[in-house]
Enzyme design. Structure first.
Site, short mmCIF file in Angstrom:
data_model
loop_
_atom_site.label_atom_id
_atom_site.label_comp_id
_atom_site.label_asym_id
_atom_site.label_seq_id
_atom_site.Cartn_x
_atom_site.Cartn_y
_atom_site.Cartn_z
N ASN A 1 -0.41 -1.06 -7.60
CA ASN A 1 -0.14 -2.19 -5.83
C ASN A 1 -1.59 -3.06 -6.31
O ASN A 1 -2.16 -4.14 -6.75
CB ASN A 1 0.31 -1.66 -4.73
CG ASN A 1 -0.12 -2.40 -3.70
OD1 ASN A 1 0.58 -4.01 -4.03
ND2 ASN A 1 -0.60 -2.65 -2.33
N GLU A 2 -2.12 -2.55 -5.00
CA GLU A 2 -3.51 -3.59 -4.87
C GLU A 2 -4.73 -2.53 -5.75
O GLU A 2 -5.54 -2.60 -4.46
CB GLU A 2 -3.79 -3.68 -3.59
CG GLU A 2 -4.61 -4.90 -2.87
CD GLU A 2 -4.76 -5.53 -1.72
OE1 GLU A 2 -4.28 -4.14 -0.42
OE2 GLU A 2 -3.95 -6.56 -1.09
N CYS B 1 1.02 -1.62 0.03
CA CYS B 1 0.08 -0.18 0.24
C CYS B 1 1.44 1.40 -0.27
O CYS B 1 0.19 2.17 -0.47
CB CYS B 1 -0.43 -0.31 1.05
SG CYS B 1 -1.77 -1.67 0.62
#
Ligand code: AHR
Length: 664
Positions: free
Chosen positions: A379-380, A248
């Protein structure tokens, strides 16, 4: 790993003898593990490392700077510092901004001493104190300038919590312009919780910035180098790749706090400090002094990859802040600078030393390219917002750099709506590698040990980019790195490895945690200021990585169990000419398993078994007991053709069988 056990690990077709030992067992109940030795398949999954600056993984951890807030750039500019006013001394210390070192580092400390007396100055508390080792040297350095014409004497001393001195040294600031000064401290004894006192011993005024205390003992003894015990753990895993910087942290709570690689290279005083997103993420684990100095930046990252033989896998912000926080978006028509950052990073890593960004790399000491071949876009992330942005990145990057494989996101969990939305879109876009994340219970991991056996082939490859079994639940501070979790991860990993044609890469997350400063648990490697230990989860990762082999072999477990407790994968090692079989016995019982190496022409007479086991699922390693669960090696004698193996209760066993297959 030593040969320890005198136990005969194998037997041959005298299975009856085994059965006599395993009371109550009858032949029909013995599971058979069949490995097709003459059918080598895909290159095995690459096991790598996921690094994120969480849990004081960088500042306070892998990056061994002892001074907290060395540049006075924390929003509370004297956080970490306390005034010292000794007998007959008086003065004042203020944080100033006029005529600073540079615009990226706008604050500095001004110390005005009216009476030097026995000492006036400041003390720095370090990260949970400062670790000092007896006999070791530490370089104190500072950017400084005198205010008046007269030179200013500085005294630096390391002291224990009770005030006893560990080391003392000094220097004189003599120039009116910013200049670097340095001296060396040699520690008289060991203390994990010391502090540094900085005393101004002359009346007058002096400006100070970039106050640093750095151990000489770093990985490869590099100035500004990394903590050697921690790098050693990584090197001993022989990771195939190193994902960096997260996590994150790539995204930031909002876009102004995102990770920007260009702010992390060049001289240390040019690296613009920002808040660490884990500073205030969890109300139950506040870390108000957690910032990112970027002393460990992208250059040091590439250097680390090279040192440990890991392929670099940088993850870049794709114009989206963390969707668990603000989810701030860069409008699509303003995405170009973000895409340009990606192009520039490729040039920084791979471009010739004559190119604009390649020359920055060369100026830092590495004219040769770093040979980066992987790049993560976001990233996510999830939702159509991600697909829109990924598509734009991919279009430019694929046209300009077809040699780079792109990693895209499948969101934060497996199989939920976000995942179901993303996968078909990424297939359509012919994505190279899709990053899946999973943090879940032991049971979930056991159940999903077979998920990739049923996976759709022919599309993007899977990168199991973040996974870890949670003994309680995600983000619970009570999660443990116990054997129960590590064993379930091992079972799951047999499923990754069996399906290496789909699952190209995998990395456990997160990597490091400071025992006094963590926000997230479980983690692979834990540390205090001087010591570190590897968890059972680490040893699982290490065994899979060290015994990866070169080609996966088909393996089948023929067992009558309704809910499986036996998990396996197999590989061929071309160099060693060995069959490698990884077996997880997730039952509390010793298991006898018949091993059928189908297609093996000739077995050599000796083999090795490496066993990681504990009868206690709650067992853990710790700083004081770092070796409760570590791999043990056993030699065994082979008596072909029919082999029975003995699997300890709750164990991961790696068998290395010298064999001559018919075909490979
Ligand atoms: O590993 C901890 C966090 O879990 C990572 O930063 C993030 O990608 C995931 O949600």
């Amino acid at each position: 790993m030593k040969t320890q056990s005198p136990l005969a690990f194998w037997t041959r077709s005298t299975i009856g003898a085994w059965l006599a030992l395993a009371a109550g067992t009858v032949l029909a109940e013995i599971p058979t593990l069949t490995v097709q030795v003459s059918q080598p398949g895909a290159v095995p999954t690459q096991y790598g490392v996921f690094f994120e600056d969480i849990n004081y993984g960088a500042d306070g951890g892998l990056y061994p700077e002892r001074i907290k807030n060395r540049s006075f750039e924390f929003p509370e500019p004297l956080l970490g510092w306390k005034p010292i006013v000794l007998k007959d001394a008086s003065g004042e210390a203020t944080v100033e901004t006029s005529d600073p070192l540079n615009s990226h580092n706008p604050h500095y400390l001004r110390v005005k001493v009216a009476k030097a007396g026995h000492g006036y100055g400041l003390s720095n508390e370090g990260f949970f104190g400062m670790g000092f080792q007896q006999g070791q040297e530490y370089e104190f350095s500072v950017m400084a300038r005198c205010h008046d014409a007269s030179p200013m004497k500085l005294v630096v001393e390391a002291v224990r919590p009770n005030g006893d001195r560990l080391a003392i040294s000094g220097l004189t600031v003599s120039a009116p312009g910013w200049k670097r000064y340095a001296c060396t401290l040699r520690s008289a004894s060991t203390d994990p919780k010391a502090r540094l006192n900085l005393l101004v011993a002359s009346p007058g005024a002096v400006d100070l910035d970039m106050v640093s205390l750095f151990p000489h003992n770093t990985w490869k003894n590099r100035p500004n180098g990394l903590r050697p015990d921690l790098v050693k753990w990584l090197a001993e895993m022989k990771p195939a790749f190193l994902r960096f910087p997260g996590g994150c942290i790539v995204e930031g709570r909002d876009l102004s706090k995102r990770y920007q690689w260009k702010n992390t290279i060049g001289s240390l005083d040019q690296r613009r400090l920002i808040i660490n997103r884990w500073n205030d993420e969890f109300k139950h684990r506040p870390a108000p002094d957690y910032f990112q100095s970027f002393g460990l930046g992208f250059y040091e990252y590439f250097q680390l990859c090279e040192d440990i033989g890991a392929a670099p896998l940088p993850i870049l912000n794709c114009g989206m802040a963390c969707q668990f926080n603000t989810g701030e978006l860069v409008p699509l028509n303003e995405l170009d600078p973000f895409i340009q950052d990606a192009l520039d990073l490729i040039e920084f890593a791979n471009g010739p030393a004559s190119s604009p960004w390649g020359s920055r790399r060369a100026a830092m000491g590495h004219p040769a390219p770093f040979n980066m071949r992987l790049l993560g876009i976001g990233n996510e992330q999830w939702g159509p917002q991600y697909i829109d942005r990924y598509e734009r990145f991919a279009k430019v990057l694929k046209a300009r750099h077809p040699e780079i494989q792109l990693v895209s996101s499948a969101g934060p969990r497996l199989d939920d709506d976000l995942y179901q939305f993303l996968w078909p879109k990424l297939r359509e876009l012919k994505a190279d590698i899709v990053d899946e994340h999973i943090y879940a219970s032991p049971d979930y991991f056991y159940k999903n040990a077979f998920r990739y056996d049923r996976y759709q082939r022919g599309g993007p490859k899977v990168f199991m980019g973040e996974y870890a079994v949670q003994s309680v639940k995600v983000a619970s501070p009570d999660n443990r790195n116990n054997w129960e979790c590590a064993l379930a991860e091992a079972a799951f990993m047999t499923g990754l490895e069996r399906n290496s044609d789909v699952v190209a890469m995998a990395s456990y997350a997160p990597l490091f945690a400071h025992v006094e400063g963590w926000q997230w648990t479980p983690d692979l490697i834990w540390m205090d200021n001087l010591r570190s230990f590897a968890t059972p989860n680490y040893y699982v990762q290490q065994l899979f990585s060290l015994h990866r082999g070169t080609r996966v072999l088909p393996v089948k477990v023929n067992s009558e169990e309704t809910s499986p407790t036996l998990y396996a994968s197999a590989a061929w090692d071309d160099m060693a000419r060995e069959v490698i079989v990884k077996c997880v016995n997730a039952s509390p019982n010793l298991r006898v398993v018949r091993l059928d190496l189908a297609g093996a022409r000739k077995l050599a007479s000796e083999g090795r078994a490496i066993v990681l086991a504990s009868g206690n699922l709650k067992a853990e390693n710790s700083l004081d007991q770092p070796t409760r669960i570590v791999p043990r090696e056993k030699a065994f004698t082979l008596r072909p053709p029919e082999l029975a193996i003995n699997l300890e209760p709750y164990s991961l066993t790696v068998l290395r069988v010298p064999v001559r297959p018919r075909q490979p």
